[in-house]
Design a protein around this motif. Structure first.
Motif, mmCIF file in Angstrom:
data_model
loop_
_atom_site.group_PDB
_atom_site.id
_atom_site.type_symbol
_atom_site.label_atom_id
_atom_site.label_comp_id
_atom_site.label_asym_id
_atom_site.label_seq_id
_atom_site.Cartn_x
_atom_site.Cartn_y
_atom_site.Cartn_z
ATOM 1 N N VAL A 147 0.343 77.680 6.980
ATOM 2 C CA VAL A 147 0.634 78.997 6.395
ATOM 3 C C VAL A 147 1.833 79.622 7.093
ATOM 4 O O VAL A 147 2.781 80.091 6.452
ATOM 5 N N THR A 148 1.814 79.626 8.414
ATOM 6 C CA THR A 148 2.895 80.245 9.183
ATOM 7 C C THR A 148 4.223 79.526 8.973
ATOM 8 O O THR A 148 5.285 80.165 8.894
ATOM 9 N N GLY A 149 4.173 78.212 8.869
ATOM 10 C CA GLY A 149 5.400 77.441 8.823
ATOM 11 C C GLY A 149 6.023 77.249 7.458
ATOM 12 O O GLY A 149 7.197 76.878 7.382
ATOM 13 N N THR A 150 5.252 77.505 6.372
ATOM 14 C CA THR A 150 5.789 77.160 5.046
ATOM 15 C C THR A 150 5.726 78.273 4.002
ATOM 16 O O THR A 150 6.371 78.149 2.965
ATOM 17 N N MET A 151 4.982 79.338 4.257
ATOM 18 C CA MET A 151 4.810 80.370 3.229
ATOM 19 C C MET A 151 5.920 81.418 3.300
ATOM 20 O O MET A 151 6.334 81.835 4.388
ATOM 21 N N LEU A 152 6.397 81.853 2.132
ATOM 22 C CA LEU A 152 7.308 82.986 2.079
ATOM 23 C C LEU A 152 6.632 84.227 2.633
ATOM 24 O O LEU A 152 5.427 84.411 2.467
ATOM 25 N N ARG A 153 7.401 85.092 3.272
ATOM 26 C CA ARG A 153 6.842 86.357 3.775
ATOM 27 C C ARG A 153 6.892 87.392 2.651
ATOM 28 O O ARG A 153 7.711 88.292 2.626
ATOM 29 N N ASN A 154 5.973 87.231 1.708
ATOM 30 C CA ASN A 154 5.887 88.129 0.567
ATOM 31 C C ASN A 154 4.468 88.655 0.443
ATOM 32 O O ASN A 154 3.683 88.570 1.389
ATOM 33 N N ASP A 155 4.119 89.227 -0.718
ATOM 34 C CA ASP A 155 2.786 89.814 -0.862
ATOM 35 C C ASP A 155 1.680 88.764 -0.725
ATOM 36 O O ASP A 155 0.588 89.067 -0.228
ATOM 37 N N ILE A 156 1.950 87.538 -1.128
ATOM 38 C CA ILE A 156 0.959 86.470 -0.976
ATOM 39 C C ILE A 156 0.611 86.284 0.502
ATOM 40 O O ILE A 156 -0.560 86.287 0.891
ATOM 41 N N TYR A 157 1.627 86.145 1.306
ATOM 42 C CA TYR A 157 1.437 85.973 2.748
ATOM 43 C C TYR A 157 0.743 87.193 3.352
ATOM 44 O O TYR A 157 -0.145 87.060 4.212
ATOM 45 N N ASN A 158 1.121 88.379 2.906
ATOM 46 C CA ASN A 158 0.537 89.605 3.457
ATOM 47 C C ASN A 158 -0.955 89.682 3.198
ATOM 48 O O ASN A 158 -1.736 90.023 4.093
ATOM 49 N N PHE A 159 -1.393 89.376 1.973
ATOM 50 C CA PHE A 159 -2.825 89.409 1.670
ATOM 51 C C PHE A 159 -3.576 88.361 2.493
ATOM 52 O O PHE A 159 -4.696 88.612 2.962
ATOM 53 N N MET A 160 -2.972 87.193 2.684
ATOM 54 C CA MET A 160 -3.629 86.153 3.477
ATOM 55 C C MET A 160 -3.801 86.590 4.925
ATOM 56 O O MET A 160 -4.861 86.378 5.534
ATOM 57 N N GLN A 161 -2.774 87.198 5.491
ATOM 58 C CA GLN A 161 -2.853 87.637 6.882
ATOM 59 C C GLN A 161 -3.860 88.774 7.056
ATOM 60 O O GLN A 161 -4.601 88.812 8.041
ATOM 61 N N ILE A 162 -3.903 89.706 6.127
ATOM 62 C CA ILE A 162 -4.856 90.813 6.220
ATOM 63 C C ILE A 162 -6.282 90.277 6.175
ATOM 64 O O ILE A 162 -7.155 90.728 6.945
ATOM 65 N N GLY A 163 -6.545 89.295 5.310
ATOM 66 C CA GLY A 163 -7.878 88.710 5.255
ATOM 67 C C GLY A 163 -8.288 88.103 6.585
ATOM 68 O O GLY A 163 -9.406 88.307 7.068
ATOM 69 N N THR A 164 -7.377 87.351 7.200
ATOM 70 C CA THR A 164 -7.647 86.752 8.511
ATOM 71 C C THR A 164 -7.969 87.817 9.550
ATOM 72 O O THR A 164 -8.943 87.713 10.303
ATOM 73 N N LEU A 165 -7.173 88.864 9.589
ATOM 74 C CA LEU A 165 -7.303 89.883 10.636
ATOM 75 C C LEU A 165 -8.560 90.726 10.474
ATOM 76 O O LEU A 165 -9.198 91.096 11.462
ATOM 77 N N VAL A 166 -8.932 91.043 9.240
ATOM 78 C CA VAL A 166 -10.166 91.800 9.006
ATOM 79 C C VAL A 166 -11.367 91.002 9.508
ATOM 80 O O VAL A 166 -12.249 91.525 10.203
ATOM 81 N N GLU A 167 -11.394 89.714 9.182
ATOM 82 C CA GLU A 167 -12.504 88.864 9.605
ATOM 83 C C GLU A 167 -12.520 88.691 11.114
ATOM 84 O O GLU A 167 -13.561 88.716 11.758
ATOM 85 N N ARG A 168 -11.345 88.540 11.697
ATOM 86 C CA ARG A 168 -11.239 88.333 13.138
ATOM 87 C C ARG A 168 -11.700 89.576 13.907
ATOM 88 O O ARG A 168 -12.403 89.471 14.915
ATOM 89 N N TYR A 243 -5.571 95.463 14.248
ATOM 90 C CA TYR A 243 -5.210 96.638 13.439
ATOM 91 C C TYR A 243 -3.733 96.996 13.553
ATOM 92 O O TYR A 243 -3.175 97.575 12.618
ATOM 93 N N ASP A 244 -3.086 96.637 14.646
ATOM 94 C CA ASP A 244 -1.626 96.776 14.687
ATOM 95 C C ASP A 244 -0.995 95.942 13.578
ATOM 96 O O ASP A 244 -0.094 96.400 12.855
ATOM 97 N N MET A 245 -1.462 94.712 13.437
ATOM 98 C CA MET A 245 -0.878 93.812 12.449
ATOM 99 C C MET A 245 -1.328 94.142 11.033
ATOM 100 O O MET A 245 -0.560 94.007 10.074
ATOM 101 N N ILE A 246 -2.580 94.599 10.869
ATOM 102 C CA ILE A 246 -3.040 95.001 9.533
ATOM 103 C C ILE A 246 -2.161 96.122 8.988
ATOM 104 O O ILE A 246 -1.734 96.094 7.828
ATOM 105 N N THR A 247 -1.877 97.123 9.820
ATOM 106 C CA THR A 247 -1.037 98.229 9.344
ATOM 107 C C THR A 247 0.376 97.743 9.050
ATOM 108 O O THR A 247 1.022 98.238 8.114
ATOM 109 N N GLU A 248 0.861 96.770 9.805
ATOM 110 C CA GLU A 248 2.199 96.234 9.536
ATOM 111 C C GLU A 248 2.233 95.526 8.181
ATOM 112 O O GLU A 248 3.150 95.749 7.371
#
Length: 313
Positions: A147-168, A243-248
């Motif tokens: 994910v980190t190495g191949t995904m565009l930094r767009n809304d797709i990537y943002n939703f994926m990262q938020i999901g990870t961080l909420v669970e974490r 939460y720093d990263m979620i808000t970002e």
């Protein structure tokens, strides 16, 4: 982006993170049980409580036994929080959002599912447990790397990262709460060698043991460890970092879609609360009370983002 696509991406990474977290809890329970010469039911009972599946386990099993809990956490198809179910659910969400993922991400998720499925075809013995748990963590790391190495930094990537961080964030708070509120058999154990070993296992379960010692040397104390896991924004599994990263990422979504949502306000409120507190205030309030409040607000944020971005449509 369609709401159901955003939902699939959000839950894909939540399920991946949840499966890995369940494996970490199983490892923590296993290692903590080794520190006791007597019955280890407290440790294993706390593990299923932390995983949020105590009632489901007791409906299926009459007694708390390590081998049954391990099987329930790792490979029970009726336990939605099991490692096997987590990887399967992540793979199904990836399949439904296939066109939003790079080939490398899809292949990493598919390979992870097949590897974990094969490793969990049979009950895992205590002898084989470390190897299986290492496999689970490794497969999760490979997916994150793709994910980190191949995904565009767009809304797709943002939703994926938020999901990870909420669970974490949910998992870190649960691990801390289980240690402070459930694990200790009595107040007389606080500050003992047993207590310190268990706190060290908490660091290990959050992949934070080495980082903690880099910053603190050989000093181990409950306030220092709790402070590290809650407030140190340099640690990828701390509540502050999440939460720093979620808000970002929410800020990036707001820029892309041209509007901020109520979920963004909830995240900022949670971040501000963490910024305003310190570990002395948390222990004065009560660590259990603080963590219970945090988990409730984290769940409220997750529900709000699903509403804001129309995940059911």
């Amino acid at each position: 982006m369609l709401g159901r696509t955003a939902a699939g991406l959000f839950w894909l990474t939540r399920y991946m993170e949840r499966a890995e977290n369940t494996a970490r809890l199983a490892e923590a329970g296993f290692r903590m049980a080794l520190t006791r010469a007597e019955s280890n039911t407290e440790e294993w009972g706390s593990v299923i409580t932390t995983a949020g599946c105590q009632q489901a386990y007791l409906e299926k099993h009459e007694t708390i036994r390590s081998e049954k809990i391990l099987d329930f956490l790792l490979r029970d198809k009726e336990n939605p929080n099991s490692v096997l179910c987590g990887f399967h659910a992540a793979r199904e969400n990836a399949r439904m959002t296939r066109t939003a993922l790079t080939r490398e991400v899809w292949e990493a998720i598919n390979d992870a599912w097949m590897s974990v499925r094969d490793a969990l075809r049979r009950p895992v013995s205590e002898r084989d447990l470390p190897e299986v748990l290492s496999l689970v963590r490794g497969q999760g790391a490979q997916v994150r790397g793709a994910v980190t190495g191949t995904m565009l930094r767009n809304d797709i990537y943002n939703f994926m990262q938020i999901g990870t961080l909420v669970e974490r964030a949910d998992n870190t708070s649960r691990i801390l709460d289980a240690k402070y509120y459930v694990l200790l058999p009595s107040s007389s154990s606080i500050g003992s060698s047993l207590d310190n070993v268990q706190w060290e296992m908490i660091l290990r379960s959050a992949s934070a043991e080495r980082s903690f010692y880099w910053l603190n040397g050989g000093t181990v104390s409950p306030p220092a460890i709790a402070d590290f896991l809650i407030f140190d924004a340099r640690l990828p599994r701390s509540l502050a970092f999440c939460y720093d990263m979620i808000t970002e990422y929410l800020g990036r979504l707001a820029e892309e879609y041209g509007e901020s949502t109520p979920a963004h306000e909830l995240a900022i409120r949670q971040e501000n609360r963490l910024t305003a507190l310190n570990i002395a205030l948390v222990f004065e309030e009560g660590l259990h009370e603080f963590l219970t409040s945090f988990m409730a607000q984290n769940a409220a944020f997750s529900a709000q983002i699903e509403t804001d971005y129309r995940f059911n449509e």
